[in-house]
Structures are given as structure tokens and as C-alpha cells.
Design an enzyme around this catalytic site. Structure first.
Site, PDB file in Angstrom:
ATOM      1  N   ARG A  71       0.845  -1.194   0.000  1.00  0.00           N
ATOM      2  CA  ARG A  71       0.000   0.000   0.000  1.00  0.00           C
ATOM      3  C   ARG A  71       0.882   1.246   0.000  1.00  0.00           C
ATOM      4  NH1 ARG A  71      -1.948   0.883   4.338  1.00  0.00           N
ATOM      5  NH2 ARG A  71      -1.203  -0.877   5.547  1.00  0.00           N
ATOM      6  N   TYR A 212      -1.194  -3.517  -6.890  1.00  0.00           N
ATOM      7  CA  TYR A 212      -0.911  -4.369  -5.731  1.00  0.00           C
ATOM      8  C   TYR A 212      -1.964  -4.288  -4.628  1.00  0.00           C
ATOM      9  CZ  TYR A 212       2.147  -7.335  -2.968  1.00  0.00           C
ATOM     10  OH  TYR A 212       2.678  -8.404  -2.288  1.00  0.00           O
ATOM     11  N   LYS A 221      -9.521  -2.672   1.367  1.00  0.00           N
ATOM     12  CA  LYS A 221      -9.285  -1.505   2.220  1.00  0.00           C
ATOM     13  C   LYS A 221     -10.128  -0.306   1.772  1.00  0.00           C
ATOM     14  CE  LYS A 221      -7.023  -3.876   4.764  1.00  0.00           C
ATOM     15  NZ  LYS A 221      -5.721  -4.288   5.220  1.00  0.00           N
ATOM     16  N   HIS A 241     -10.616  -2.841  11.182  1.00  0.00           N
ATOM     17  CA  HIS A 241      -9.477  -3.641  10.725  1.00  0.00           C
ATOM     18  C   HIS A 241      -9.240  -4.745  11.754  1.00  0.00           C
ATOM     19  CE1 HIS A 241      -4.984  -3.537   9.237  1.00  0.00           C
ATOM     20  NE2 HIS A 241      -5.706  -4.395   8.549  1.00  0.00           N
ATOM     21  N   SER A 263      -1.337  -3.600  10.287  1.00  0.00           N
ATOM     22  CA  SER A 263      -0.929  -4.458   9.180  1.00  0.00           C
ATOM     23  C   SER A 263       0.343  -5.218   9.535  1.00  0.00           C
ATOM     24  CB  SER A 263      -0.686  -3.614   7.933  1.00  0.00           C
ATOM     25  OG  SER A 263      -1.856  -2.888   7.630  1.00  0.00           O
ATOM     26  N   CYS A 265       0.902  -7.438  11.782  1.00  0.00           N
ATOM     27  CA  CYS A 265       1.161  -7.582  13.221  1.00  0.00           C
ATOM     28  C   CYS A 265       0.428  -8.773  13.825  1.00  0.00           C
ATOM     29  CB  CYS A 265       0.796  -6.308  13.970  1.00  0.00           C
ATOM     30  SG  CYS A 265       1.976  -4.982  13.684  1.00  0.00           S
ATOM     31  N   ASP A 288      -9.062 -10.116   8.569  1.00  0.00           N
ATOM     32  CA  ASP A 288      -8.605  -8.742   8.298  1.00  0.00           C
ATOM     33  C   ASP A 288      -9.658  -7.665   8.577  1.00  0.00           C
ATOM     34  OD1 ASP A 288      -6.330  -7.186   7.406  1.00  0.00           O
ATOM     35  OD2 ASP A 288      -7.430  -6.736   5.572  1.00  0.00           O
ATOM     36  N   ARG A 385       2.613 -12.005  -0.563  1.00  0.00           N
ATOM     37  CA  ARG A 385       1.306 -12.434  -0.038  1.00  0.00           C
ATOM     38  C   ARG A 385       0.792 -13.679  -0.749  1.00  0.00           C
ATOM     39  NH1 ARG A 385      -1.349  -8.820   4.006  1.00  0.00           N
ATOM     40  NH2 ARG A 385       0.229  -7.211   4.272  1.00  0.00           N
TER      41      ARG A 385
END
Ligand code: GTP
Ligand code: SPV
Ligand code: MN
Length: 603
Positions: A71, A212, A221, A241, A263, A265, A288, A385
Site C-alpha cells: 500500500r 498491488y 481496504k 481492521h 498491518s 502484526c 482482516d 502475499r
């Protein structure tokens, strides 16, 4: 022929086609045939690598451009009509101005490419909490990822016709092709031309220049967090989130936990936790995003609006997250990992040997290779990912698609902190819980480019995803607490990432985190008392079981230590951070801050 009669949709598609001038327009239906056809085309063009059918059935690998790997928060905009509505945590450009800039970029931007029109639903199709949307994109990679991450279906078109409403999401990689020009493997635009734009008053998304993840899969998002959080703030619900999991105790009692970590974590890891506490089992609902609404019984019900996982690959191993590995054992897409000589995938800390292959930059690669400076060359990008179907997760909850959602018992907040924050503490009440969430802080990760290398305050792990003023957003949390009253979830704060002075993890983490979750559930059930500390309630020794764990008494003391001096320093930083909210700083937050300061002063 367009497969819909809806005028609004037809007009919008015609308008975008006119602006972007693609070679052709393809309406997507979400079918397996469509997925297979696009993958075959991308394999033929060299954009995708078909993986070993025996080892990784129906799976493909992609490598992005080196500049397009995560991002881009500096290029992400909340273009509300008034700047003050975007608040201090968002980039803002006047919407008229931004549309002018972007229209210029969009003009002719799909030249030589196919424009795909993707009807998709966030949430189970037709459920009252779901949202119907259309993503227009010129990236076939986006189409196949949307197939996994959302519900793509012509049924969504029927709903759009019935309701005469959809959320328009426009995406282009920003790389027109001149006649005869060869395409690159991963087309995208230079960083200064990338714009991830949101127009919250219109529920409109315009994204340009990146292919991406969250920049391009616009259901995630952009829609499910930035646009949805603004809607939720207006309408009295929550878009967060957060992972969602169900924990079942030995008596069969079910607890539902929603946890917000920034993100990279540990949300995916916790969502698929393999419990090490005998008799306690986890079922995954989401990894997520959570959409939550008060139900008729006054409790807060959560759904996962997504249909798949877009998970961080490095660190995912049979030890750390066997369920994630199983989820991407077939029908998966991998982006920016190593493709091995026998056409399987590999990444750092996967827990298996790798003989070598091709790295994320498409170069021949062997483990242990070093650059000129003598640094190890990573084979997979740190933000590489996997895209995996939620239904392939072996412990997916049987109710994960229930449109009613699941009633949340526990909120968990957290982040990566090498010091200061103990393994777990509980809020005295919901309002202190909001304080904890609002002042959560974390060290940076690879999930976004251009984030400072220092500690960052990240309210509710939502800093890059709040679609309006962060002060109003925090106030909304207090308002929800008032609405839910004594049915509000209990709030906890965790830190799996505390380190010794010489940099070793103090807590084993991963599956062992189930011990901490068990303590939370025991608290909710009233089975265990807690001890009061200035920062909140903490476990009485023995209640959080350490049986069979190799953890010394000193390490345990360090893990649970409340260092008031460090806490006071963090509090000062929090004050400085919160001052940015100006007169939108909720009074209740100031009260919490003062109360904490007073408690700390007594120690
Ligand atoms: P996004 O998808 O970016 O929103 O992130 P996420 O929160 O789902 O991140 P994820 O679960 O993929 O976390 C990735 C990183 O956290 C990896 O580096 C993991 O090794 C690390 N991690 C997760 N859980 C633990 C834990 O309990 N202890 C330690 N030490 N590391 C953990
Ligand atoms: C995150 O960065 O929080 C993610 C990955 O979950 S992305 O979808 O790219 O935003
Ligand atoms: Mn995320």
C-alpha cells in the site's frame, strides 16, 4: 451485450469506457471458466507462472514491479468536500480538483487493454449487511484475486437492478499500450502518478497506477474499510481492521473475539490459531476486516465481508500457522514469493529447505546469496502475499457466512512493541477500552511503503483506513459503547512482541497465544479474578497457565512488567499525538488520559 438493464450501471460503464478507451469491455461473472481463461491468458503472456500441479494444484505465482509492492499511504486520499472532514490523519485534495487530475490520467489509460467489469458483493450475497459493488479494472490479475477475496457473481447484478444502487470502484494500472507495444509483466504507473482516492460523500472509489493488494483489490481496504467506516460512522455501525474468531472451551461454550492489530502484526496468525490449551479450539471467521452492527438482543454482531485471505507469506510455516499453509495448498495465488526449481513456492521462515529458484524480482536465486554489501538477499519480498479461499481453511467456522454474524464477547487491541506494553491487560470498562484502542501504537512493518521507521500511534489499527476525521471516529467508538451499554464487548490489550534487552522474543507467541485468549474468556465468565494495576487489570499469577512452557520466572516478570516510567513517556507521546485531533478530541478520551496519568503518578 451487457448482462444488465440497470441504467445507472450501464451509464457509468459507458462513461468510463469513453474516458479510458479500452480495446474491449468484458463483463465478469465470477465463474470457474472465467478464472481459468484469465489465468491461461496470463500464463501465455508471461505475467503468471503456473505452479506444479502435483504440489500446488490450480495455483499461480506473480511477481510485481519492484516499485509496486505494498500500500502507498502517501498516495492515498480522502477527498471529502470539506478538508476538516478528512481530519489530520488523511491526505486530502479538493474532490473537484482531484477528479480533474485523475480524469487527465484516466483519459486513454486503458488503450490496448481489456476493461473488466466485476460485479461483487462484500459479505454474503443478498444479506442485509452486505454491500453490492462494481469494480472496473484493466488488470486481469485484479479480476482473479477478486474472485477469491470477494463474491463475484451475476447475482449481484440482479440485486443492483432491484435496489438501483451499487458502489462504483474504478481501477486502472495506469499503463496504456500503444499499437505493437509489448506489455510488461506487471504494468503500473510511477509513484508520483499513483492515486488511491476516496470520495466518501459519494461512496466512490478511484484508484490509479498500482496493481498491488489494497491499492487495487478495491473491495478490501478502499470499500470495506475507508468507505464503509465513513458509512458506519453516519449510520451507527462499525467497519474495523479486525480479525474475527470463535473460541470454544471444553464445556462447549463459544466465545467470539474481534482483534485489531496493525498491518503485518499478527491478525492472520491469531485468526487461525492452533490452540495449545487442551480442550480449547479455535474456528476462523475472518482475518482482516469486521463489519459489526448491534443486533435485536442489544449485542454487537460481526461478519467478515471478505471471502478469502490476502495473507503475509514470510513467516508462515507449519509451526507458526499450519492453517494458513493448508488454506493456500491449492487454488491459490502467490505474489512476490520464490518460485522453486520444481515450480512450488517458498519464502523466508517457511520452515522448509529451499534449493533455489527464481526470486520475487525474477532473478535466479539461492538461499544464502549476498549482495555487494554482504547482506543476505531475500528471495521473497517482506510484504509478499498469498491469496487463499477462506473455505479452504481447515478450521473455518461453520457459521462464517451466516448473514446474522456472530455476537462479539471480546475486543482485543495490540501492536508490535519491543518494550513498555505487557503481554496482556484488561480495561476497567468499555470507555477505558476505547482509550486503549485509540492510543494503540506499533513499530513499522513492510505492509506499507513510506511509513516512518519510528513508533507510530495507530488508533484501532485503523490509521490508514479511517475514511473521515479520526476524532469523530474515536467519538463513534464511545457512542457505540453507550448504545451497547452492559452488552458491550470486554476490552483487552495484548503485546506478543516484547523483547529481552538483547533482542529475543520474551513470549513464544503463535499457538501459545491461546493461553492468553483462555484467560480473557475466563475473565468474561467470571471464573478468575484480576489484580489492579495503574494501566488496567492483569492476571493473578497462575490464572494464565504456563504449563509445559519453557519460560523463566525472570522472563515472565519482564513480560508482565508495568514500567511506570516507560508508560509515562508513552503517555506523553500519546498526548502529543492526540493534540492533532484539535477540538475533535473526544472529551471522554481526555478524561481517560487524565485518569491514567493520575493512577501512574501514585506509583
Ligand atoms: P495484514 O494482512 O497486513 O493486515 O496483517 P496481519 O495482521 O494479518 O499480519 P500477519 O498475521 O500476517 O502477521 C505477520 C507477521 O507477524 C509475521 O512476521 C509473523 O511472524 C508475525 N507474528 C504473528 N503472530 C506472532 C506472534 O504471536 N509472535 C511473534 N513474535 N510474531 C508474530
Ligand atoms: C494491510 O496492509 O493491512 C493488508 C494488506 O491487509 S492490503 O490488502 O494490501 O492492504
Ligand atoms: Mn490488513
Amino acid at each position: 451485450m451487457a448482462p444488465t438493464t440497470n441504467k445507472k450501471l450501464l451509464n457509468w460503464v459507458a462513461e468510463i469506457e469513453k474516458m479510458c478507451t479500452p480495446e474491449k469491455v468484458v463483463w465478469c461473472d465470477g465463474s470457474t471458466e472465467e478464472y481459468d481463461r484469465l489465468m491461461a491468458e496470463m500464463v501465455a503472456s508471461g505475467a503468471a507462472i503456473k505452479l506444479n500441479e502435483k504440489k500446488r494444484p490450480n495455483s499461480f505465482a506473480f511477481n510485481s514491479a519492484p516499485s509496486d509492492v505494498a500500500r502507498v499511504e502517501n498516495r492515498t486520499y480522502i477527498a471529502s468536500v470539506k478538508q476538516e472532514d478528512a481530519g489530520p490523519t488523511n491526505n486530502w485534495i479538493d474532490p473537484v480538483e482531484l477528479k480533474k487530475i485523475m480524469t487527465k490520467l484516466y483519459t486513454g489509460c486503458m488503450k490496448g487493454r481489456t476493461m473488466y467489469v466485476i460485479p461483487f458483493s462484500m459479505g454474503p450475497i443478498g444479506s442485509p449487511i452486505a454491500k453490492n459493488a462494481i469494480e472496473i479494472t484493466d488488470s486481469p490479475y485484479v479480476v482473479v484475486n477478486m474472485h477469491i477475496m470477494t463474491r463475484v457473481s451475476t447475482e449481484v447484478l440482479r440485486l443492483i437492478e432491484k435496489e438501483d444502487y451499487f458502489i462504483p470502484c474504478l481501477h486502472s494500472v495506469g499503463s496504456p499500450l500503444e499499437p505493437g507495444q509489448e506489455d510488461s509483466r506487471w504494468p503500473c504507473a510511477p509513484i508520483e502518478e499513483k492515486y488511491i482516492a476516496h470520495f466518501p460523500e459519494e461512496n466512490l472509489i478511484w484508484s490509479y497506477g498500482s496493481g498491488y493488494g489494497g491499492n487495487a483489490l478495491l473491495g478490501k481496504k478502499c470499500l470495506a474499510l475507508r468507505i464503509a467506516s465513513a458509512m458506519a460512522g453516519r449510520e451507527g455501525w462499525m467497519a474495523e481492521h479486525m480479525l474475527i474468531l470463535r473460541l470454544i472451551n471444553p464445556e462447549g461454550k463459544k466465545f467470539h473475539i474481534a482483534a485489531a492489530f496493525p498491518s503485518a502484526c499478527g491478525k492472520t496468525n491469531l485468526a487461525m490459531l492452533k490452540s495449545t490449551v487442551p480442550g480449547w479450539n479455535v474456528e476462523t471467521i475472518g482475518d482482516d476486516i469486521a463489519w459489526m452492527k448491534p443486533g435485536k438482543d442489544g449485542r454487537l454482531y460481526a461478519i467478515n465481508p471478505e471471502a478469502g485471505f490476502f495473507g503475509v507469506a514470510p513467516g508462515t510455516s507449519a509451526d507458526s500457522n499450519p492453517m494458513a499453509l493448508a488454506s493456500c495448498s491449492k487454488d491459490a495465488i502467490f505474489t512476490n514469493v520464490v518460485v522453486t526449481a520444481d515450480k512450488d513456492v517458498w519464502w523466508e521462515d517457511m520452515g522448509v529447505e529451499c534449493e533455489g529458484g527464481t526470486d520475487w524480482l525474477n532473478r535466479p536465486w539461492k538461499p544464502g546469496m549476498k549482495d555487494e554489501k554482504g547482506n543476505k538477499i531475500k528471495g521473497a519480498h517482506p510484504n509478499s502475499r498469498f491469496t487463499a479461499r477462506a473455505e479452504h481453511c481447515p478450521i473455518i467456522c461453520p457459521d462464517w457466512e451466516d448473514p446474522k454474524g456472530v455476537p462479539i464477547d471480546i475486543f482485543v487491541f495490540g501492536g508490535k512493541r519491543a518494550n513498555t506494553i505487557p503481554l496482556v491487560h484488561e480495561a476497567f470498562d468499555f470507555e477505558q477500552g476505547v482509550y486503549m484502542g485509540a492510543t494503540a501504537s506499533s513499530e513499522p512493518t513492510a505492509a506499507a511503503l513510506d511509513v516512518d521507521a519510528k513508533l507510530r500511534f495507530d488508533p484501532f489499527a485503523m490509521t490508514p483506513f479511517i475514511g473521515y476525521h479520526a476524532g469523530d471516529y474515536i467519538q463513534h467508538w464511545f457512542d457505540m459503547g453507550e448504545k451497547l451499554g452492559d452488552k458491550a464487548p470486554r476490552c483487552f490489550y495484548v503485546n506478543w512482541f516484547r523483547k529481552t534487552a538483547d533482542g529475543k522474543w520474551l513470549w513464544p507467541g503463535f499457538g501459545e497465544n491461546s493461553r492468553v485468549l483462555k484467560w480473557m474468556c475466563d475473565r468474561v465468565e467470571g471464573k478468575v479474578e484480576a489484580r489492579e494495576t495503574p494501566i488496567g487489570l492483569m492476571p493473578i499469577d497462575g490464572d494464565l497457565t504456563l504449563k509445559d512452557l519453557d519460560i523463566s520466572a525472570e522472563d515472565w516478570a519482564e513480560l508482565m512488567k508495568v514500567d511506570t516510567d516507560l508508560f509515562k513517556a508513552t503517555l506523553e507521546d500519546a498526548k502529543e499525538y492526540l493534540a492533532k485531533l484539535g477540538d475533535k478530541l473526544p472529551a471522554k478520551l481526555t478524561q481517560q488520559l487524565n485518569a491514567l496519568e493520575a493512577r501512574l503518578a501514585k506509583h
